[in-house]
Design an enzyme around this catalytic site. Structure first.
Site, short mmCIF file in Angstrom:
data_model
loop_
_atom_site.label_atom_id
_atom_site.label_comp_id
_atom_site.label_asym_id
_atom_site.label_seq_id
_atom_site.Cartn_x
_atom_site.Cartn_y
_atom_site.Cartn_z
N ASP A 29 -20.39 2.56 -50.18
CA ASP A 29 -19.66 3.58 -50.95
C ASP A 29 -19.46 3.22 -52.42
O ASP A 29 -18.59 3.76 -53.07
CB ASP A 29 -18.31 3.88 -50.29
N GLU A 30 -20.25 2.33 -52.92
CA GLU A 30 -20.01 1.78 -54.25
C GLU A 30 -21.31 1.56 -55.00
O GLU A 30 -22.28 1.08 -54.40
CB GLU A 30 -19.45 0.39 -54.04
N ASP A 68 -16.72 4.23 -56.96
CA ASP A 68 -16.27 3.74 -55.65
C ASP A 68 -15.54 4.88 -54.93
O ASP A 68 -14.56 5.42 -55.45
CB ASP A 68 -15.34 2.54 -55.85
#
Ligand code: TTP
Ligand code: MG
Length: 398
Positions: free
Chosen positions: A107-108, A12
């Site tokens: 973003d993960e 993350d």
């Protein structure tokens, strides 16, 4: 060789939109940057830098409220296209470590590194290599959780943010101790309602759920939720990585440059196709119920044949046996134009360990020992292939 422990990473990015803004504009570095609606307008904060979080600003907070908490913050608007570009770069890095990358958001991602991690010196070394590459190539930081399942990996990635690496123990008793002091809201999937009901009973920490019996939990929540809570309280989660290639079937085929008259070559080609299919099947731990063989003769006549696998499997050895049983039945003097191999009836997201139990009425022990050897061999072959490509290793018996 020991079968590697199933290992997941949850990666993350830290304060993603704000970090991209700070990277692209050095004047913003080290400052409270708040990305989202302007402070004098209606709308919310998308995210903010860790410098701004100290003032209590967070995602989804009205920007006007953020301004009250942090009037000296630097307010910038979202540049969605830019974040999309950087996200692609992040995912391109992650995909260098394993093909089993499941994006969760911009973003993960979850990564299953079971088959590839020892090539980088293990789970922690792999996670550190990813963090270093993201820092060096993108000048951004990522936090990573390393664990035996998705739920624990996600929980862990959040524990030492920003720029943190958190490793969850593997022993069930250690996992229970690791989870015990955490607030129940950290159980993934627990909603406001369930949390409120637990709070009303004075239950605020995961350890308190661990101390409850299944019956007590069932009485409070019904069977389904109770089972979920119980499993998560002890860190159990059987979900697999879901990638775009998580299809209901997997197949590969090969067309010969000139029609093939050499049966041995047809066999060798089929073997390579089967191993490719097996290599795509195993990392998500899915098993197949049926194998399919496709043959196209020089006159374009095409046949497909199938065979059920009982029990379902993801072992190369058993896929090869089934594929070759089908091929041998079709042997003829006719030149072959195309050969294809596929599997279908794949086990899905469920816990499929019960599907790979050995047949209780068959040669249980002998079969089990052989299954274990096959699983180890497949893991070794897959790992070498991940590093060196499909030509990296060939089975000796063909
Ligand atoms: P997150 O990963 O939740 O947050 P983050 O990366 O900003 O911070 P953290 O270090 O805690 O991971 O979300 C990723 C991006 O998604 C975030 O940078 C902005 C966007 N986002 C929103 O636009 N609105 C929201 O409510 C959230 C939670 C995120
Ligand atoms: Mg993030």
């Amino acid at each position: 060789m020991k079968t590697p422990l199933t290992t997941f990473l949850h990666v993350d990015m830290d304060a993603f939109f704000a970090a991209v803004e700070q990277r692209d504009n050095p004047e913003l570095r080290g400052k409270p940057v708040i990305v989202g609606a302007p402070p004098d307008a209606r709308g919310v904060v998308s995210t903010c830098s860790y410098e701004a979080r100290k003032f209590g600003v967070h995602s989804a907070m009205p920007s006007r409220q953020a301004y009250k908490l942090c009037p000296h913050g630097i307010y910038v608007s979202c540049r969605g296209k830019r974040y999309g570009e950087v996200s692609k770069q992040v995912f391109a890095i992650l995909e260098q470590y394993t093909p089993f990358v499941e994006p969760l958001s911009i973003d993960e991602a979850f990564l299953d590194i079971t088959g590839s991690m020892h090539l980088r010196g293990g789970d922690i070394a792999t996670a550190e290599a990813i963090r270093t590459q993201i820092r060096d190539e993108l000048q951004l930081t990522a936090s990573i959780g390393v664990a035996g399942n998705k739920y624990l990996a996600k929980l862990a990635s959040d524990m030492n943010k920003p720029d943190g690496l958190t490793v969850v123990p593997r022993d069930p008793a250690d996992i229970a101790n690791f989870l015990a002091p955490l607030p129940i809201r950290r159980i993934w999937g627990i909603g406001e309602k369930s949390a409120a009901r637990l709070a009303a009973k004075g239950i605020s920490h995961i350890g308190q759920i661990q101390a409850m019996s299944r019956d007590q939990l069932t009485q409070m929540f019904g069977e389904r939720t109770a089972e979920h809570l119980y499993q998560r309280a002890f860190g159990i989660d059987h979900r697999r990585i879901v990638t775009e290639s998580t299809d209901k079937s997997i197949s590969n085929e090969h067309t010969f440059g000139t029609d093939c008259t050499d049966w041995k070559t047809v066999e060798r080609t089929l073997l390579a196709l089967i191993e490719k299919v097996g290599g795509r099947l195993r990392p998500s731990q899915r098993t197949a119920c049926t194998v399919h063989l496709k043959l196209r003769w020089s006159d374009f006549k095409t046949i497909t044949r199938q065979l059920r696998l009982d029990p379902p499997t993801h072992q190369d050895r058993r896929l090869i046996d089934a594929g070759f049983e089908l091929l041998t039945r079709e042997k003829s003097g006719q030149p072959v134009r195309l050969v294809g191999f596929g599997v279908s009836g794949l086990s899905g997201e469920t816990d499929d360990t019960d599907l790979i139990q050995p047949d209780l009425f068959g040669e249980t022990y002998g079969q089990q020992a052989e299954d274990e050897r096959n699983v180890e061999l497949d893991a070794a072959v897959d790992a070498i292939r991940q590093q060196f490509g499909t030509s990296g290793v060939k089975r000796g018996d063909w």
